[in-house]
Motif scaffolding. Structure first.
Motif, PDB file in Angstrom:
ATOM      1  N   SER A  51       0.825  -1.217   0.000  1.00 52.85           N
ATOM      2  CA  SER A  51       0.000   0.000   0.000  1.00 52.85           C
ATOM      3  C   SER A  51       0.855   1.260   0.000  1.00 52.85           C
ATOM      4  CB  SER A  51      -0.923   0.002   1.227  1.00 52.85           C
ATOM      5  OG  SER A  51      -1.988  -0.899   1.050  1.00 52.85           O
ATOM      6  N   LEU A  52       1.939   1.236   0.772  1.00 57.29           N
ATOM      7  CA  LEU A  52       2.839   2.394   0.793  1.00 57.29           C
ATOM      8  C   LEU A  52       3.428   2.649  -0.586  1.00 57.29           C
ATOM      9  CD1 LEU A  52       4.707   1.769   4.175  1.00 57.29           C
ATOM     10  CD2 LEU A  52       3.101   3.600   3.673  1.00 57.29           C
ATOM     11  N   GLU A  53       3.769   1.558  -1.313  1.00 55.99           N
ATOM     12  CA  GLU A  53       4.340   1.721  -2.652  1.00 55.99           C
ATOM     13  C   GLU A  53       3.299   2.272  -3.622  1.00 55.99           C
ATOM     14  OE1 GLU A  53       7.084   1.584  -5.805  1.00 55.99           O
ATOM     15  OE2 GLU A  53       7.258   1.666  -3.626  1.00 55.99           O
ATOM     16  N   VAL A  54       2.035   1.807  -3.482  1.00 50.77           N
ATOM     17  CA  VAL A  54       0.967   2.333  -4.335  1.00 50.77           C
ATOM     18  C   VAL A  54       0.810   3.836  -4.108  1.00 50.77           C
ATOM     19  CG1 VAL A  54      -1.528   2.289  -4.747  1.00 50.77           C
ATOM     20  CG2 VAL A  54      -0.274   0.145  -4.474  1.00 50.77           C
ATOM     21  N   ARG A  55       0.799   4.244  -2.856  1.00 46.76           N
ATOM     22  CA  ARG A  55       0.641   5.669  -2.549  1.00 46.76           C
ATOM     23  C   ARG A  55       1.823   6.485  -3.064  1.00 46.76           C
ATOM     24  NH1 ARG A  55      -0.963   6.480   3.609  1.00 46.76           N
ATOM     25  NH2 ARG A  55      -1.448   8.563   2.809  1.00 46.76           N
ATOM     26  N   ARG A  56       3.018   5.885  -2.970  1.00 46.69           N
ATOM     27  CA  ARG A  56       4.202   6.609  -3.471  1.00 46.69           C
ATOM     28  C   ARG A  56       4.102   6.818  -4.978  1.00 46.69           C
ATOM     29  NH1 ARG A  56       8.822   6.032  -6.033  1.00 46.69           N
ATOM     30  NH2 ARG A  56       8.360   3.865  -6.543  1.00 46.69           N
ATOM     31  N   LEU A  57       3.737   5.757  -5.725  1.00 47.19           N
ATOM     32  CA  LEU A  57       3.636   5.882  -7.173  1.00 47.19           C
ATOM     33  C   LEU A  57       2.526   6.862  -7.574  1.00 47.19           C
ATOM     34  CD1 LEU A  57       4.144   2.204  -8.410  1.00 47.19           C
ATOM     35  CD2 LEU A  57       5.659   4.153  -8.768  1.00 47.19           C
ATOM     36  N   GLN A  58       1.425   6.836  -6.810  1.00 47.45           N
ATOM     37  CA  GLN A  58       0.348   7.795  -7.109  1.00 47.45           C
ATOM     38  C   GLN A  58       0.829   9.228  -6.932  1.00 47.45           C
ATOM     39  OE1 GLN A  58      -1.371   9.621  -4.531  1.00 47.45           O
ATOM     40  NE2 GLN A  58      -2.700  10.675  -6.000  1.00 47.45           N
ATOM     41  N   ALA A  59       1.582   9.451  -5.853  1.00 49.74           N
ATOM     42  CA  ALA A  59       2.095  10.799  -5.606  1.00 49.74           C
ATOM     43  C   ALA A  59       3.079  11.218  -6.694  1.00 49.74           C
ATOM     44  CB  ALA A  59       2.766  10.845  -4.230  1.00 49.74           C
ATOM     45  N   GLN A 100       3.071   0.429 -13.843  1.00 49.69           N
ATOM     46  CA  GLN A 100       3.398  -0.013 -12.493  1.00 49.69           C
ATOM     47  C   GLN A 100       2.167   0.046 -11.584  1.00 49.69           C
ATOM     48  OE1 GLN A 100       7.189   1.486 -10.801  1.00 49.69           O
ATOM     49  NE2 GLN A 100       7.521   2.439 -12.792  1.00 49.69           N
ATOM     50  N   MET A 101       1.387   1.118 -11.710  1.00 50.32           N
ATOM     51  CA  MET A 101       0.197   1.257 -10.871  1.00 50.32           C
ATOM     52  C   MET A 101      -0.801   0.135 -11.170  1.00 50.32           C
ATOM     53  SD  MET A 101       0.205   4.043  -8.861  1.00 50.32           S
ATOM     54  CE  MET A 101      -1.392   4.831  -8.836  1.00 50.32           C
ATOM     55  N   HIS A 102      -0.987  -0.182 -12.472  1.00 51.15           N
ATOM     56  CA  HIS A 102      -1.914  -1.259 -12.825  1.00 51.15           C
ATOM     57  C   HIS A 102      -1.460  -2.587 -12.239  1.00 51.15           C
ATOM     58  CE1 HIS A 102      -5.103   0.268 -15.364  1.00 51.15           C
ATOM     59  NE2 HIS A 102      -4.252   1.085 -15.966  1.00 51.15           N
ATOM     60  N   ALA A 103      -0.152  -2.829 -12.286  1.00 56.84           N
ATOM     61  CA  ALA A 103       0.360  -4.086 -11.737  1.00 56.84           C
ATOM     62  C   ALA A 103       0.126  -4.169 -10.233  1.00 56.84           C
ATOM     63  CB  ALA A 103       1.852  -4.211 -12.052  1.00 56.84           C
ATOM     64  N   LEU A 104       0.254  -3.033  -9.549  1.00 56.10           N
ATOM     65  CA  LEU A 104       0.139  -3.045  -8.095  1.00 56.10           C
ATOM     66  C   LEU A 104      -1.310  -3.184  -7.619  1.00 56.10           C
ATOM     67  CD1 LEU A 104       2.743  -0.309  -7.074  1.00 56.10           C
ATOM     68  CD2 LEU A 104       2.880  -2.762  -6.634  1.00 56.10           C
ATOM     69  N   PHE A 167      -8.476   8.198  -5.118  1.00 57.24           N
ATOM     70  CA  PHE A 167      -7.623   6.999  -5.172  1.00 57.24           C
ATOM     71  C   PHE A 167      -6.729   6.919  -3.941  1.00 57.24           C
ATOM     72  CE2 PHE A 167      -3.769   4.758  -6.387  1.00 57.24           C
ATOM     73  CZ  PHE A 167      -4.257   3.630  -7.036  1.00 57.24           C
ATOM     74  N   GLU A 168      -6.151   8.079  -3.571  1.00 53.39           N
ATOM     75  CA  GLU A 168      -5.253   8.138  -2.399  1.00 53.39           C
ATOM     76  C   GLU A 168      -6.006   7.787  -1.116  1.00 53.39           C
ATOM     77  OE1 GLU A 168      -2.415   9.382   0.558  1.00 53.39           O
ATOM     78  OE2 GLU A 168      -2.233   8.669  -1.503  1.00 53.39           O
ATOM     79  N   ASP A 169      -7.230   8.313  -0.952  1.00 49.34           N
ATOM     80  CA  ASP A 169      -8.011   8.033   0.262  1.00 49.34           C
ATOM     81  C   ASP A 169      -8.322   6.542   0.375  1.00 49.34           C
ATOM     82  OD1 ASP A 169      -7.940  10.684   0.867  1.00 49.34           O
ATOM     83  OD2 ASP A 169      -9.957  11.137   0.125  1.00 49.34           O
ATOM     84  N   ALA A 170      -8.695   5.938  -0.755  1.00 45.28           N
ATOM     85  CA  ALA A 170      -9.010   4.510  -0.721  1.00 45.28           C
ATOM     86  C   ALA A 170      -7.798   3.683  -0.328  1.00 45.28           C
ATOM     87  CB  ALA A 170      -9.547   4.062  -2.089  1.00 45.28           C
ATOM     88  N   GLU A 171      -6.629   4.047  -0.911  1.00 39.65           N
ATOM     89  CA  GLU A 171      -5.416   3.286  -0.586  1.00 39.65           C
ATOM     90  C   GLU A 171      -4.982   3.547   0.853  1.00 39.65           C
ATOM     91  OE1 GLU A 171      -3.059   0.285  -1.455  1.00 39.65           O
ATOM     92  OE2 GLU A 171      -4.391   1.168  -2.970  1.00 39.65           O
ATOM     93  N   ALA A 172      -5.230   4.795   1.333  1.00 39.71           N
ATOM     94  CA  ALA A 172      -4.898   5.107   2.729  1.00 39.71           C
ATOM     95  C   ALA A 172      -5.740   4.263   3.680  1.00 39.71           C
ATOM     96  CB  ALA A 172      -5.117   6.594   2.999  1.00 39.71           C
TER      97      ALA A 172
END
Length: 625
Positions: A51-59, A100-104, A167-172
């Motif tokens: 989840s941390l990696e997803v949030r990092r890539l989104q940012a 990368q985001m799609h894969a995660l 997207f960020e809120d959901a991943e958070a």
């Protein structure tokens, strides 16, 4: 009789063997369980890391899009191709980031759909950027700029920002759930380990009963356990005290914020009223009495913020010897001739890294407390003498001292010790000495915030305060101030200026959600001769900034609903990098203060404030001082 003893011995031996077998089985079970839980915990931690990696890539993706938009605007406005480098980098990076985001998020259908929506918005925004850049490259810069001014691009970017935040809120939320799972697994692992330790203790006990020769080892273990329990009880007592102080700090901080907003209206308007009552002595006296009471309330609120460690500090390298020397004459006048003030200043004293005015206030607080203690020690409170000694020295607090004192970091400190010859404090008073509103003085003689304010200042400054007291002898308060390791030279503050109307050469934008505070600030700024534009929040302020290019300075509250002052300033400086900024607040909530210290280059006007203080801050900001 012998047969009975033999039978008892055999039964005892069987009992010992049974205890060994049971203990061994428990230990094996605990070990297996620990392995299983450890594997499960590792899996939970992997998902949390995911989840941390997803949030990092989104940012990173959102940042790349912002960089591309900034580059587009710079290129359209200047025609300089150098501005397009971030735009081209974003074009190159975005496809890879999307993959990368799609894969995660492949494991999460809801997040996949949110990602699809976000990518569509990003593609639309990038297409808009490509179109305007292509127009500019083709020599149609005017058309591109005209399209830019339609605000269509801003609407697209707002759409991206909303989808990105969704997207960020959901991943958070996923991260919170996964971190909770990690914590749960860790707690379970600790429980299993405790079970394993219990099984091992059972084995050790059985072996100890089996082998009487190890009895003295068990005795030593028991003593160690008793010491550990005593240490744990002391640690728990310190933790309970820290939690109590933290809870009180949060409460007082919230109260101080609302109270300071009300005081800003009262103090500000009284100050302006007094300036208009020249020659009306009766009305002037009433207004001055009201202002005096409001100022005392403001001082009380300041004490609450100091206790709760939420006052905005501005620490600088400080010559403590000079600070004490400068205050010695003030103390002699304040304490009276019956108190002898002595200073013992150490040679080669290190410089401290503290807020100098707050240090002076702390020393004055302690000196007044010492004076009162010395008066109480005399029959009937007679003013027949006493001695106040202020000493400075270099000090080092080692690890052993830090381990026995909560919140103390070992290291080098500048020590200021303040000693009086009063009656001292009994243990029950010393235990509550730093509690807010606790006082041994008679009603009306003190608020009980003096020591708690000093305690809060020291803790917020990453220092330490220690009380030593003996009944019938006196009290010593030791202030351990953090040593300055930067060696930066601090310029002397400029002398205060008289208020002079500034004319209409400058325009000030005032953003404040409280109507009363905003009304006073607007009236005060206009009285000082400034053109004023007002806004009741960050959104309106940004609109006003875009509509009025003549605005020279932004005066904004820190705590506002929606976007706070820091977020408003960040957005405003993106539009107007040359804009001057002053914050005003009664309570910062970490928007512009971090680790108790004002952010570098920050101008802060603390509520409540007067016309003179507002004038000084506006002038200094516009002059670039």
């Amino acid at each position: 009789m012998t047969r009975v003893q033999s039978t008892n011995a055999a039964a005892h031996g069987q009992g010992v063997r049974l205890s060994l077998i049971v203990g061994f089985l428990l230990l094996v079970c605990a070990a297996v369980a620990a392995i299983v839980v450890a594997v499960t915990s590792a899996d939970a931690e992997r998902w949390a890391t995911h989840s941390l990696e997803v949030r990092r890539l989104q940012a990173v993706t959102f940042s790349a899009l912002q960089d591309a938009e900034t580059a587009q605007r710079g290129y359209l406005l200047t025609g300089d191709h150098a501005y397009l480098e971030p735009y081209e980098q974003a074009n190159a990076r975005l496809p890879g980031l999307k993959r990368q985001m799609h894969a995660l998020v492949a494991d999460n259908s809801a997040q996949r759909q949110r990602l699809v929506d976000l990518e569509q918005a990003i593609d639309i925004k990038m297409a808009e950027l490509d179109r305007t850049v292509a127009q500019a490259r083709a020599g149609q810069a005017d058309a591109a700029i005209a399209r830019l001014k339609t605000n269509a691009g801003k609407a697209m970017m707002d759409r991206v920002r909303v989808l990105s935040q969704r997207f960020e809120d959901a991943e958070a939320n996923l991260l919170i759930q996964r971190q909770a799972a990690v914590a749960s697994q860790r707690s379970l692992l600790i429980g299993v380990i405790v079970l394993a330790l219990a099984a091992a203790a059972l084995l050790a006990f059985a072996v100890a009963r089996e082998t009487r020769d190890h009895a003295h080892v068990l005795t030593g273990h028991n003593r160690a356990l008793e010491n550990e329990i005593a240490q744990r009880e002391r640690a728990e007592a310190q933790l309970r005290q820290a939690q109590k102080m933290e809870a009180l700090g949060q409460l007082t901080g919230g109260v101080a914020h609302d109270f300071n907003n009300m005081l800003a209206i009262i103090v500000g308007n009284l100050d302006m009223l007094i300036r208009r009552l020249s020659g009306q002595e009766k009305l002037l006296s009433l207004a001055e009495n009201a202002l005096s009471g409001a100022n005392r309330a403001a001082a009380l609120t300041k004490g609450l913020l100091a206790f709760s460690r939420q006052q905005p500090l501005d620490p600088k390298p400080t010559d403590v010897n000079k600070c004490v020397s400068d205050m010695s004459e003030l103390l002699r006048r304040s304490l009276g001739e019956h108190i002898a003030v002595e200073t013992v200043l150490a040679g080669g004293l290190w410089r401290a890294f503290v807020d100098s005015p707050q240090l002076e206030s702390a020393i004055l607080n302690l000196a007044v407390n010492a004076r009162d203690a010395m008066a109480e020690a005399r029959p009937g409170g007679a003013k027949n003498g006493g001695r106040l000694t202020i000493e400075t020295s270099n000090a080092f607090l080692d690890r052993a001292y830090a381990d026995t004192h909560a919140e103390v970091e070992p290291g080098q400190f500048v020590l200021v010790a303040i000693t009086d010859t009063g009656g001292g404090m009994p243990p029950e008073v010393m235990e509550r000495a730093f509690d807010p509103f606790f006082t041994t003085k008679r009603l009306g003689e003190g608020t009980g915030l003096g020591l708690s304010q000093v305690h809060g200042f020291l803790k917020q400054s990453r220092g330490h305060i220690k009380l030593y007291s003996e009944l019938g002898v006196g009290t010593t308060v030791k202030l351990y101030l953090p040593r300055d390791t930067l060696g930066v030279t601090v310029e002397e503050p400029a002398a205060p200026r008289q208020i002079v109307a500034s004319g209409d050469a400058f325009t000030v934008l005032i953003a404040e959600d409280d109507p009363g505070v905003r009304g006073f600030a607007v009236s005060a700024a206009r009285e000082l001769g400034y053109k004023v534009i007002e806004a009741d929040g960050a959104t309106v302020a940004l609109e006003r900034l875009g509509q009025h290019p003549e605005i020279d300075l932004l005066l904004t509250d820190v705590v506002m609903p929606g976007s706070n002052g820091r977020q408003l300033v960040d957005a405003a400086l993106t539009l107007r990098p040359d804009l001057k900024v002053i914050y005003m607040t009664g309570y910062t909530r970490n928007a512009i203060v971090h680790n108790g210290t004002l952010d570098a280059g920050t101008r802060l006007l603390t509520k409540p404030f007067t016309l003179e203080q507002l004038d000084r801050e506006l002038r200094d900001a516009l002059a670039g001082q």
